[in-house]
Design a protein around this motif. Structure first.
Motif, short mmCIF file in Angstrom:
data_model
loop_
_atom_site.label_atom_id
_atom_site.label_comp_id
_atom_site.label_asym_id
_atom_site.label_seq_id
_atom_site.Cartn_x
_atom_site.Cartn_y
_atom_site.Cartn_z
N UNK A 47 0.83 -1.21 0.00
CA UNK A 47 0.00 0.00 0.00
C UNK A 47 0.86 1.26 0.00
N UNK A 48 1.94 1.27 0.79
CA UNK A 48 2.83 2.43 0.83
C UNK A 48 3.44 2.67 -0.55
N UNK A 49 3.84 1.59 -1.21
CA UNK A 49 4.41 1.72 -2.55
C UNK A 49 3.39 2.29 -3.54
N UNK A 50 2.14 1.87 -3.40
CA UNK A 50 1.08 2.37 -4.29
C UNK A 50 0.83 3.86 -4.07
N UNK A 51 0.82 4.28 -2.79
CA UNK A 51 0.62 5.70 -2.47
C UNK A 51 1.78 6.53 -3.01
N UNK A 52 3.00 6.02 -2.81
CA UNK A 52 4.19 6.72 -3.28
C UNK A 52 4.16 6.85 -4.80
N UNK A 53 3.82 5.77 -5.49
CA UNK A 53 3.80 5.80 -6.95
C UNK A 53 2.72 6.75 -7.45
N UNK A 54 1.60 6.80 -6.76
CA UNK A 54 0.53 7.72 -7.15
C UNK A 54 1.03 9.16 -7.12
N UNK A 114 -3.53 9.42 3.67
CA UNK A 114 -2.90 10.06 4.83
C UNK A 114 -3.13 9.24 6.09
N UNK A 115 -4.33 8.71 6.26
CA UNK A 115 -4.62 7.87 7.42
C UNK A 115 -3.72 6.64 7.45
N UNK A 116 -3.47 6.09 6.27
CA UNK A 116 -2.58 4.92 6.18
C UNK A 116 -1.15 5.30 6.60
N UNK A 117 -0.68 6.43 6.12
CA UNK A 117 0.68 6.87 6.45
C UNK A 117 0.82 7.15 7.93
N UNK A 134 10.95 3.23 6.33
CA UNK A 134 10.32 3.00 5.02
C UNK A 134 9.56 4.24 4.55
N UNK A 135 8.94 4.98 5.49
CA UNK A 135 8.28 6.23 5.12
C UNK A 135 9.29 7.24 4.59
N UNK A 136 10.43 7.33 5.26
CA UNK A 136 11.48 8.25 4.85
C UNK A 136 12.02 7.87 3.47
N UNK A 137 12.18 6.59 3.24
CA UNK A 137 12.66 6.13 1.94
C UNK A 137 11.70 6.54 0.83
N UNK A 138 10.41 6.43 1.10
CA UNK A 138 9.41 6.81 0.11
C UNK A 138 9.37 8.33 -0.09
N UNK A 139 9.42 9.08 1.02
CA UNK A 139 9.38 10.54 0.89
C UNK A 139 10.63 11.06 0.19
#
Length: 318
Positions: A1-8, A20-23, A31-36
């Motif tokens: 899910x995090x990867x999907x949000x990041x890709x979006x 946002x609720x998921x994050x 992992x959040x930092x890696x995506x951001x």
């Protein structure tokens, strides 16, 4: 899910409340930092934006903001002085310019300057504009559209008005003015052609949802310069004994703001002196691409040369 949000977000789509609720619920900060970081690399400027703020008038503020050492409602033992002279401000502006700082901001205590003070500030801006090349900013409280227009004519390029927190939480922090008044100032500044700098303070008892609401409001207002202050509890203020945020929560907040504001300058501001070098580097990786350098309003800031080295090592162009 995090990867999907990041890709979006990488595909140019805006984050939703559900995302946002998921994050917020996601507990792996690394992992959040890696995506951001991926979002930062694609959308945020790699040219680091630095500014220095000068306390041009200190203390005796009529407002009751619970975090602020300059409020006359609290006994905080800070220096109190009126508007300072033009020569001293020019010396500071030229020092910042020589050090490669991009912006120089005049900050005054109080709800807004008196008519005489406002006249002096306009003369000072004109003086600085004629004698230096540094971009000029100001944070002078709840000004109206006509005031802001005069500041722009005097050489101001950017106006600062922090929202501080979410609209829902702000009423717990201040009773002498409203969140809506700050919104009105921001809109008026944009209407007269000024850039706007607006962000907030984290660690005042708000939760992560409040921080997300703040970021979403800033997104709606299309703010491109967003200071993130970390509360430095001041003895004598109502928040003096509030627990400090953990480094992980601070980093998660930086990542959250980058998810919501992919293109903005996220500006590391007050309170960062207590962060370790490791945490500072992680914040730069997570999405910080601007900072206030030098001393702050009522607390010590940072050494400009040390900061420049730190930003360059993080891969930013100075």
């Amino acid at each position: 899910m995090l990867n999907l949000i990041t890709q979006k977000i990488l595909d140019g789509k805006a984050i939703t409340r559900e995302d946002i609720s998921y994050i917020i619920a996601y507990d792996n900060v690394e992992e959040l930092i890696s995506s951001s970081h991926k979002i930062t690399l694609k959308f945020a400027s790699r040219k680091f934006d630095s500014c220095s703020i000068i306390n041009a008038k200190s203390g005796l503020c009529t407002e009751d903001c619970k975090w602020c050492a300059q409020s006359s409602h609290y006994k905080t033992n800070i220096a109190v002085y009126p508007l300072v002279n033009n020569e001293e401000r020019l010396k500071e502006a030229l020092h910042c310019e020589k050090k490669g700082v991009k912006r120089f901001s005049l900050v005054t205590s109080g709800r807004k300057p008196s008519p005489n003070e406002f006249k002096e500030i306009n003369l000072l801006l004109t003086y600085l504009k004629l004698n230096s090349k540094i971009a000029l900013c100001a944070s002078l409280g709840l000004l109206n559209k006509n005031d802001l227009k005069k500041l722009k004519e005097s050489g101001l390029s950017r106006y600062h008005c922090n929202l501080e927190s979410s609209e829902n939480y702000f009423k717990n922090l201040c009773s002498t003015h409203k969140f809506s008044q700050k919104i009105a100032v921001i809109k008026a500044a944009k209407e007269v052609g000024l850039e706007v700098c607006s962000g907030g303070i984290i660690g005042m008892g708000e939760n992560m949802e409040d921080r997300a609401d703040l970021a979403l409001t800033l997104r709606d207002l299309e703010i491109q310069s967003v200071p993130l202050n970390i509360l430095h509890p001041i003895p004598g203020t109502p928040l003096e004994n509030i627990p400090l945020l953990s480094d992980l929560e601070i980093l998660k907040t930086v990542a959250l703001f980058r998810f919501i504001l992919p293109h903005a300058y996220l500006r590391l501001a007050g309170g960062r002196a207590r962060l370790s070098e490791k945490t500072l580097k992680q914040a730069l990786y997570a999405g910080i691409n601007s900072a206030i350098v030098g001393d702050l309003l009522t607390t010590l800031g940072s050494d400009i040369d040390t900061d420049k080295k730190r930003f360059a090592e993080a891969g930013y162009e100075l």
